[in-house]
Scaffold this motif. Structure first.
Motif, short mmCIF file in Angstrom:
data_model
loop_
_atom_site.label_atom_id
_atom_site.label_comp_id
_atom_site.label_asym_id
_atom_site.label_seq_id
_atom_site.Cartn_x
_atom_site.Cartn_y
_atom_site.Cartn_z
N HIS A 57 0.93 -1.26 -0.08
CA HIS A 57 -0.05 0.08 -0.09
C HIS A 57 0.79 1.17 0.03
O HIS A 57 0.57 1.97 -0.77
CB HIS A 57 -0.77 -0.15 1.20
N SER A 89 -8.41 0.90 -2.08
CA SER A 89 -9.02 0.26 -1.02
C SER A 89 -8.42 -1.19 -0.75
O SER A 89 -7.48 -1.74 -1.45
CB SER A 89 -10.46 0.35 -1.27
N ASP A 90 -9.04 -1.72 0.08
CA ASP A 90 -8.63 -3.03 0.42
C ASP A 90 -8.84 -3.99 -0.43
O ASP A 90 -7.89 -4.70 -0.94
CB ASP A 90 -9.21 -3.52 1.73
N ASP A 91 -9.88 -3.84 -1.33
CA ASP A 91 -10.33 -4.83 -2.44
C ASP A 91 -9.24 -4.48 -3.66
O ASP A 91 -8.64 -5.34 -4.28
CB ASP A 91 -11.58 -4.72 -2.87
N GLU A 92 -8.98 -3.09 -4.02
CA GLU A 92 -8.13 -2.85 -4.97
C GLU A 92 -6.47 -3.25 -4.61
O GLU A 92 -5.80 -3.71 -5.43
CB GLU A 92 -8.09 -1.36 -5.28
N TYR A 133 -5.88 -5.96 -2.81
CA TYR A 133 -5.73 -7.23 -2.99
C TYR A 133 -5.77 -7.56 -4.45
O TYR A 133 -4.96 -8.59 -4.88
CB TYR A 133 -7.20 -7.85 -2.34
N ALA A 134 -6.37 -7.07 -5.32
CA ALA A 134 -6.34 -7.14 -6.44
C ALA A 134 -4.87 -6.83 -7.19
O ALA A 134 -4.37 -7.58 -8.04
CB ALA A 134 -7.31 -6.38 -7.39
#
Length: 59
Positions: free
Chosen positions: A14, A26-29, A31-32
């Motif tokens: 990050h 974001s957390d999802d982004e 992770y992706a």
């Protein structure tokens, strides 16, 4: 995935993305992004070993 990118590594990723690219993920982004890094690295390793052919120019 948890073995490759634990909380500490995701936090570091990050920070790198934020400082190098200027993106606040974001957390999802995030992770992706981690998944994309793994796929890219694996593809580079496989190609360097000559086991994954590059796309044909005619395709």
């Amino acid at each position: 995935m948890d073995m490759v990118f634990d909380a500490k590594n995701l936090k570091r990723l990050h920070k790198v993305v934020k400082t190098s690219v200027g993106l606040e993920l974001s957390d999802d982004e995030l992770y992706a992004c981690a998944i994309s890094i793994i796929r890219f690295t694996c593809a580079k390793i496989i190609r360097s070993q000559g086991t994954l052919p590059l796309k044909e120019k005619n395709e």
